[in-house]
Enzyme design. Structure first.
Site: not given
Ligand code: HZT
Ligand code: MN
Ligand code: MN
Length: 379
Positions: A159, A170, A239, A247, A272, A360
Site C-alpha cells: 500500500d 492512495d 474513504h 481520511h 479499497e 485499492e
Molecule cells: C490511516 C493511517 C495511515 C486510512 C485506510 C487506509 C491505508 O483504515 C476511514 C476509512 C494511512 C491511511 C489511513 F497511515 N485508513 N488506506 N490505505 N490505510 S483507515 C480508514 O484508517 S479511516 C479507512
Molecule cells: Mn486507503
Molecule cells: Mn491505502
C-alpha cells in the site's frame, strides 16, 4: 527532391537530450514531463441517470474552460499517480521471498522520494508504506530492528502513498509467490473494480458496499482440499481524501449497509476492498508503526518539554500526513514517546491462519466523468 519532400525532411536542430527513466527509477518526473502535463487516468462514464453529465455539451464545455487554468487542473494528483505506477512497477519486478521487510520498504520509499522530488510538505510520501502479511490486512510497516523476512508462502499487501501539494494518491495491490491464493487475489481485484464502477456523483455509500460484497462473496478458495468462502472484511472501508487528510470523513464499507450519505462532485475517494478466508473482521494487534496528528484536536497542553518538541518536529515534517517510526528516526528523533500526542493506527489482523488480500485505487469525481487516477496496466 521535390518541394513537398524537402519540406517534410527534418532540419538538423541541436537535439535536446530526451531524458529517460532509469533502473531503479530515480529521475524526478519534472525532468521528463517538462510541460507539467501528466497522463490522465482511466476515464469511466457516469452510469444510468447520471450519464447526462458525460454527454452534456454544456458540462463538457464548462470543464474544458476550468481546465484552461493549470492551477485548477488535476496535475497534482496525476503526477502522484505517475510516480505510483513507476514505483510499483519496479517493486513488482524486485520484491522476492528472502528480502527483509525493511529492504522492501526502502526500495519503495527511495523510489517515491526521488520521482516525486520530495520537498518539505510540498511533495513526498503520502503515508507509510503498508507491507502487511497474510492475516494482517493493513497498517503494518517495519519499525527499526524489525527482523521479518518475506517467505514464498506469504500474501503481501503493498500500500503506497504519494502526495503532491497535499493531493494524496492512495493505491494498493497484493503479491503472492505461489498459486494457492490466486483466486483470493482475483476476488479482491474484481471487488475493487466493482466498487470503482459503482462509484459516482450522488451514489449512496451503502449501495456501493452491497455491490462490493456481492462480487467478493461470489468467490471461494480451495486450500488443501478444504473450501473457504471469500469474505468482505466488514470493519474495513474505503474513504474520501481531502488535502493533507488521508481520511476525508466519508467511509465506504465493504458490506451492505444503510448509509445514505452520497458521493459528491469534485470529491476524491480511495476505493479499497479487502477479502479474507477468515472471519472477515479485523482487530488491532501487534506493535504500532503508523501514526498521524489528530486534525481537529483541541489544543492539549503538554506537560513534558520532550513531548512539546517532538510534536513541533512532527508538525514541521509531516503536518497532518500519516508517518511511521522509521520516518521519525530519519528526521533525527530518538527515544520518542508518541502516546497521547498523536493518533495511533495499529496493525489490523483477521484470525490466525487466515489470508487477506487488498486492491485499492484513487478516483476523482470530475463533473463530467469519473477518473480512476491510479489505474495502470497492472491493476
Ligand atoms: C490511516 C493511517 C495511515 C486510512 C485506510 C487506509 C491505508 O483504515 C476511514 C476509512 C494511512 C491511511 C489511513 F497511515 N485508513 N488506506 N490505505 N490505510 S483507515 C480508514 O484508517 S479511516 C479507512
Ligand atoms: Mn486507503
Ligand atoms: Mn491505502
Amino acid at each position: 527532391m521535390g518541394e513537398a519532400a524537402k519540406r517534410k525532411k527534418k532540419k538538423k536542430k541541436p537535439k535536446k537530450k530526451k531524458v529517460e527513466q532509469g533502473v531503479p527509477p530515480r529521475t524526478g518526473l519534472s525532468k521528463i514531463f517538462t510541460d507539467g502535463i501528466y497522463p490522465e487516468g482511466e476515464i469511466q462514464e457516469y452510469k444510468d441517470d447520471n450519464n447526462w453529465r458525460t454527454t452534456s455539451e454544456e458540462m463538457r464545455y464548462n470543464e474544458r474552460m476550468v481546465l484552461e487554468d493549470p492551477e485548477l487542473t488535476y496535475q497534482n494528483i496525476r503526477r502522484a499517480a505517475e510516480v505510483h505506477r513507476l514505483v510499483r512497477k519496479h517493486a513488482r519486478k524486485t520484491i522476492r521471498p528472502g528480502m527483509s521487510m525493511t529492504e522492501i520498504a526502502n526500495l519503495i520509499e527511495d523510489g517515491t522520494r526521488a520521482l516525486v522530488e520530495e520537498e518539505g510538505l510540498e511533495s513526498g510520501i503520502g503515508f507509510p508504506t503498508g507491507l502487511s502479511l497474510n492475516n494482517c490486512a493493513a497498517h503494518y510497516t517495519p519499525n527499526a530492528g524489525d527482523t521479518v523476512v518475506l517467505q514464498k508462502e506469504d500474501v503481501l499487501k503493498v500500500d503506497i502513498g504519494v502526495h503532491v501539494k497535499g493531493r494524496i494518491l492512495d493505491s494498493a495491490f497484493t503479491l503472492n509467490f505461489e498459486p494457492t491464493y490466486d483466486t483470493l487475489i482475483e476476488a479482491v481485484k474484481a471487488a475493487t473494480d466493482t466498487g470503482v464502477r459503482e462509484s459516482g456523483i450522488d451514489v449512496r455509500l451503502g449501495e456501493i458496499g452491497a455491490a462490493i460484497q456481492e462480487t467478493m462473496e461470489s468467490y471461494e478458495v480451495e486450500v488443501g482440499g478444504k473450501v473457504y468462502p471469500v469474505k468482505s472484511i466488514e470493519n474495513l472501508s474505503g474513504h474520501s481524501i481531502n488535502l493533507y487528510q488521508i481520511h476525508g470523513g466519508k467511509s465506504v464499507l465493504l458490506v451492505k449497509n444503510d448509509d445514505q450519505t452520497k458521493m459528491e462532485e469534485g470529491e476524491y475517494f480511495a476505493i479499497e476492498t479487502f477479502g479474507s478466508t477468515g472471519r472477515g473482521r479485523v482487530i488491532e494487534s501487534g506493535d504500532c508503526s503508523h501514526y498521524a496528528k489528530i486534525i481537529d484536536a483541541p489544543h492539549v497542553p503538554l506537560r513534558l518539554q520532550s513531548a512539546k518538541t517532538l510534536l513541533k518536529s512532527i508538525t514541521k515534517n509531516f503536518g497532518t500526513l500519516p508517518f511511521c517510526r522509521r520516518y521519525l528516526d530519519r528526521a533525527g528523533e530518538t527515544k520518542y514517546l508518541l502516546a497521547g500526542i498523536v493518533q495511533d493506527y495499529p496493525p489490523l489482523v483477521d484470525t490466525k491462519g487466515s489470508m487477506t488480500a487488498q486492491f485499492e485505487h484513487t478516483i476523482l469525481l470530475r463533473p463530467t466523468v469519473k477518473e480512476v487516477v491510479s489505474r495502470g496496466d497492472d491493476y
